[in-house]
Design a protein around this motif. Structure first.
Motif, PDB file in Angstrom:
ATOM      1  N   LEU A 139     -43.146  59.901   7.201  1.00  0.00           N
ATOM      2  CA  LEU A 139     -41.927  60.961   7.408  1.00  0.00           C
ATOM      3  C   LEU A 139     -41.394  61.065   8.791  1.00  0.00           C
ATOM      4  O   LEU A 139     -42.031  61.012   9.511  1.00  0.00           O
ATOM      5  N   TYR A 178     -40.409  63.389  11.912  1.00  0.00           N
ATOM      6  CA  TYR A 178     -40.729  64.748  12.163  1.00  0.00           C
ATOM      7  C   TYR A 178     -39.971  64.801  13.711  1.00  0.00           C
ATOM      8  O   TYR A 178     -41.178  64.556  14.663  1.00  0.00           O
ATOM      9  N   ASN A 180     -35.856  68.596  12.789  1.00  0.00           N
ATOM     10  CA  ASN A 180     -36.049  68.995  11.674  1.00  0.00           C
ATOM     11  C   ASN A 180     -37.414  69.627  11.741  1.00  0.00           C
ATOM     12  O   ASN A 180     -38.253  69.915  10.560  1.00  0.00           O
ATOM     13  N   ARG A 187     -39.235  71.056   8.392  1.00  0.00           N
ATOM     14  CA  ARG A 187     -40.228  70.016   7.635  1.00  0.00           C
ATOM     15  C   ARG A 187     -41.602  70.689   7.682  1.00  0.00           C
ATOM     16  O   ARG A 187     -42.502  70.126   6.864  1.00  0.00           O
ATOM     17  N   ASP A 219     -43.504  73.298   6.455  1.00  0.00           N
ATOM     18  CA  ASP A 219     -43.980  73.872   5.289  1.00  0.00           C
ATOM     19  C   ASP A 219     -44.324  72.738   4.515  1.00  0.00           C
ATOM     20  O   ASP A 219     -45.323  72.499   3.595  1.00  0.00           O
ATOM     21  N   GLU A 220     -43.371  71.876   4.290  1.00  0.00           N
ATOM     22  CA  GLU A 220     -43.447  70.441   3.532  1.00  0.00           C
ATOM     23  C   GLU A 220     -44.891  69.818   3.956  1.00  0.00           C
ATOM     24  O   GLU A 220     -45.577  69.247   3.076  1.00  0.00           O
ATOM     25  N   LEU A 221     -44.953  69.414   5.146  1.00  0.00           N
ATOM     26  CA  LEU A 221     -46.183  68.738   5.509  1.00  0.00           C
ATOM     27  C   LEU A 221     -47.483  69.855   5.228  1.00  0.00           C
ATOM     28  O   LEU A 221     -48.366  69.303   4.938  1.00  0.00           O
ATOM     29  N   ASP A 237     -47.843  72.022   2.812  1.00  0.00           N
ATOM     30  CA  ASP A 237     -48.134  71.862   1.620  1.00  0.00           C
ATOM     31  C   ASP A 237     -49.117  70.732   1.263  1.00  0.00           C
ATOM     32  O   ASP A 237     -50.009  71.020   0.269  1.00  0.00           O
ATOM     33  N   VAL A 238     -48.841  69.726   1.714  1.00  0.00           N
ATOM     34  CA  VAL A 238     -49.910  68.509   1.648  1.00  0.00           C
ATOM     35  C   VAL A 238     -51.245  68.829   2.003  1.00  0.00           C
ATOM     36  O   VAL A 238     -52.459  68.784   1.267  1.00  0.00           O
TER      37      VAL A 238
END
Length: 277
Positions: free
Chosen positions: A56, A58, A62, A66, A68-70, A72-73
């Protein structure tokens, strides 16, 4: 189980500086978040690695969106690796925001230390390393740059800056104006790369060199801290206060001016001046 967020240092020039741990993490990470995915793939190619995880982008534009998306993983048990184009993430590069967000969410953060242009420049500069500070890129506009350097004129620690080759001559000239032409400094260019070069000397001399030569590549500037001022005695300070009072200045204002310049307590100097009067 909760996974991990890992910030990893990548080579700033010589690919052989990639650590065994970085190589392993690039292969094993579930997600690799890179400042520039093309440069990441180029690095993996030079290291002869095949990355199995999701790649991804980063970067500064962004970074907040981004994070919280990372994370969450990570919360779901995955390993997220953060890398930048060169050096350590969050040091004048993306990474800070995802770390602060991870702390807010109570998720683990660790680092795979690696190359750093800041520390490399400091190490080869020949300037004091016991105390230093990193100031990043100076302001681009001349007026803002001059004001920033004016605030740093009395900084006692060795200072490390980054600068574009297109502005390095202007920046060195502004530093010479604010810090003094004789202030020792080093201009570090293309560190760990084929054409690495370190120029050392006074800021005035380095500014002239940069104006005459077109310095190329990535540049770090290391500047010696301000020399320690000679400490005036109380009697000398009182004499200066009384001299200013004799010239028409109010005692309180004279004390404040002298105390601020000398770095002493106003109350003590005021009491000494009153006693002397």
């Amino acid at each position: 189980m909760t996974g991990r967020l890992i910030l990893a240092g990548t080579p700033i020039g010589d690919v052989e500086d990639a650590s065994p741990r970085l190589r392993r993490l690039l292969v094993e990470a579930d997600v690799v978040a890179a400042e520039d995915t093309r440069r990441l793939h180029a690095l993996a190619g030079r290291l002869e690695l095949k990355m199995a995880g999701r790649i991804l982008s980063y970067h500064e534009h962004n970074e907040s969106a981004r994070a919280d998306e990372l994370l969450d993983v990570v919360e779901n048990g995955g390993t997220v690796l953060i890398v930048t184009d060169a050096g350590m993430p969050s040091v004048s590069d993306p990474g800070y925001r995802v770390v602060t967000r991870a702390i807010e969410r109570g998720l683990p953060v660790t680092s795979a230390p690696g190359p750093s242009a800041v520390l490399t420049a400091l190490a080869v500069s020949g300037l004091p390393t016991d105390r230093f500070c990193f100031e990043g890129f100076p302001p681009r506009k001349p007026g803002e740059r001059a004001r920033a350097f004016e605030l740093l004129a009395d900084e006692r620690r060795t200072m490390v800056f980054f600068e574009s080759p297109h502005r390095v001559d202007q920046t060195l000239a502004a530093m010479a104006e604010a810090f003094g032409a004789d202030r020792p400094a080093a201009v570090c260019r293309e560190l760990t790369k084929t054409y690495e070069e370190v120029l050392r000397g006074g800021l005035g001399e380095l500014a002239e060199t940069a104006a005459q030569e077109q310095l190329r590549g990535e540049i770090s500037i290391v500047v010696s801290g301000a020399p320690q001022r000679e400490t005036a005695t109380t009697a000398e300070l009182v004499a200066e206060v009384l001299s200013r009072v004799a010239g028409g200045e109010r005692l309180k204002e004279a004390v404040a001016g002298v105390a601020d310049a000398a770095g002493v307590h106003k109350r003590e100097l005021y009491a000494a001046a009153l006693a002397a009067k």
